[in-house]
Design a protein around this motif. Sequence first.
Motif, PDB file in Angstrom:
ATOM      1  N   MET A   1     -64.125 -32.072  59.649  1.00 43.17           N
ATOM      2  CA  MET A   1     -65.581 -32.109  59.643  1.00 43.17           C
ATOM      3  C   MET A   1     -66.109 -30.681  59.437  1.00 43.17           C
ATOM      4  SD  MET A   1     -68.195 -33.578  62.514  1.00 43.17           S
ATOM      5  CE  MET A   1     -68.030 -35.281  62.055  1.00 43.17           C
ATOM      6  N   SER A   2     -67.114 -30.529  58.610  1.00 41.20           N
ATOM      7  CA  SER A   2     -67.662 -29.203  58.329  1.00 41.20           C
ATOM      8  C   SER A   2     -68.718 -28.814  59.365  1.00 41.20           C
ATOM      9  CB  SER A   2     -68.256 -29.173  56.920  1.00 41.20           C
ATOM     10  OG  SER A   2     -69.286 -30.121  56.805  1.00 41.20           O
ATOM     11  N   THR A   3     -68.985 -27.509  59.415  1.00 39.53           N
ATOM     12  CA  THR A   3     -70.003 -26.990  60.331  1.00 39.53           C
ATOM     13  C   THR A   3     -71.337 -26.895  59.600  1.00 39.53           C
ATOM     14  OG1 THR A   3     -69.645 -24.675  59.730  1.00 39.53           O
ATOM     15  CG2 THR A   3     -68.235 -25.590  61.483  1.00 39.53           C
ATOM     16  N   PRO A   4     -72.450 -26.782  60.339  1.00 37.81           N
ATOM     17  CA  PRO A   4     -73.740 -26.615  59.672  1.00 37.81           C
ATOM     18  C   PRO A   4     -73.758 -25.401  58.736  1.00 37.81           C
ATOM     19  CG  PRO A   4     -74.097 -27.239  61.935  1.00 37.81           C
ATOM     20  CD  PRO A   4     -72.609 -26.991  61.775  1.00 37.81           C
ATOM     21  N   ALA A   5     -73.127 -24.295  59.147  1.00 38.48           N
ATOM     22  CA  ALA A   5     -73.123 -23.105  58.291  1.00 38.48           C
ATOM     23  C   ALA A   5     -72.391 -23.377  56.977  1.00 38.48           C
ATOM     24  CB  ALA A   5     -72.501 -21.923  59.022  1.00 38.48           C
ATOM     25  N   GLU A   6     -71.342 -24.181  57.017  1.00 37.94           N
ATOM     26  CA  GLU A   6     -70.611 -24.518  55.794  1.00 37.94           C
ATOM     27  C   GLU A   6     -71.423 -25.442  54.897  1.00 37.94           C
ATOM     28  OE1 GLU A   6     -66.021 -24.302  57.428  1.00 37.94           O
ATOM     29  OE2 GLU A   6     -67.159 -26.149  57.679  1.00 37.94           O
ATOM     30  N   ASP A   7     -72.240 -26.280  55.491  1.00 40.44           N
ATOM     31  CA  ASP A   7     -73.050 -27.238  54.725  1.00 40.44           C
ATOM     32  C   ASP A   7     -74.378 -26.647  54.243  1.00 40.44           C
ATOM     33  OD1 ASP A   7     -71.125 -29.187  55.075  1.00 40.44           O
ATOM     34  OD2 ASP A   7     -72.116 -30.073  56.821  1.00 40.44           O
ATOM     35  N   LEU A   8     -74.747 -25.476  54.755  1.00 34.19           N
ATOM     36  CA  LEU A   8     -76.038 -24.875  54.417  1.00 34.19           C
ATOM     37  C   LEU A   8     -76.086 -24.495  52.937  1.00 34.19           C
ATOM     38  CD1 LEU A   8     -78.631 -23.985  56.048  1.00 34.19           C
ATOM     39  CD2 LEU A   8     -77.718 -21.665  55.853  1.00 34.19           C
ATOM     40  N   GLU A  20     -84.196 -19.630  51.415  1.00 28.50           N
ATOM     41  CA  GLU A  20     -84.246 -20.780  52.304  1.00 28.50           C
ATOM     42  C   GLU A  20     -82.862 -21.377  52.463  1.00 28.50           C
ATOM     43  OE1 GLU A  20     -88.701 -22.372  51.078  1.00 28.50           O
ATOM     44  OE2 GLU A  20     -86.928 -23.288  50.110  1.00 28.50           O
ATOM     45  N   GLY A  21     -82.530 -21.718  53.696  1.00 32.71           N
ATOM     46  CA  GLY A  21     -81.291 -22.429  53.976  1.00 32.71           C
ATOM     47  C   GLY A  21     -81.636 -23.870  54.292  1.00 32.71           C
ATOM     48  N   ARG A  22     -81.010 -24.796  53.573  1.00 31.16           N
ATOM     49  CA  ARG A  22     -81.319 -26.220  53.735  1.00 31.16           C
ATOM     50  C   ARG A  22     -80.094 -27.006  54.178  1.00 31.16           C
ATOM     51  NH1 ARG A  22     -86.117 -27.826  51.104  1.00 31.16           N
ATOM     52  NH2 ARG A  22     -87.105 -26.080  50.025  1.00 31.16           N
ATOM     53  N   LEU A  23     -80.338 -27.923  55.091  1.00 27.14           N
ATOM     54  CA  LEU A  23     -79.352 -28.925  55.482  1.00 27.14           C
ATOM     55  C   LEU A  23     -79.959 -30.281  55.153  1.00 27.14           C
ATOM     56  CD1 LEU A  23     -78.175 -27.632  58.986  1.00 27.14           C
ATOM     57  CD2 LEU A  23     -76.880 -27.595  56.844  1.00 27.14           C
TER      58      LEU A  23
END
Length: 105
Positions: A1-8, A20-23
């Motif tokens: 499972m990826s982390t929010p920082a990896e998915d940003l 801008e950083g988007r999730l």
Amino acid sequence: MSTPAEDLVVTHDETAHRWEGRLDGRVVALADYVPHSDPHDAAHREAIAMVHTEVDPAHENQGLASKVVDAALRDARARGLKVVPACSFVRLHVRRHADEYADVL
């Protein structure tokens, strides 16, 4: 499972003067800047003053601000811009990564 920082996903909104950083398509982190010209820079490069970073409180302490600032600094380098770290978070970040970002300051 990826982390929010990896998915940003970080993008540059030149009109709004910010990265801008988007999730999942939603802005959860940002870094604002003000175009700035430095007459004392021998190379006469255009500059930006990074003045503010912000992370949605629901996403604090996940490394998102660092990821946005890293992307912003790399993008500024690619554009040939000098960066003035006016925001306290950006100042601390470039101090911690001085060797990596010395060329854009």
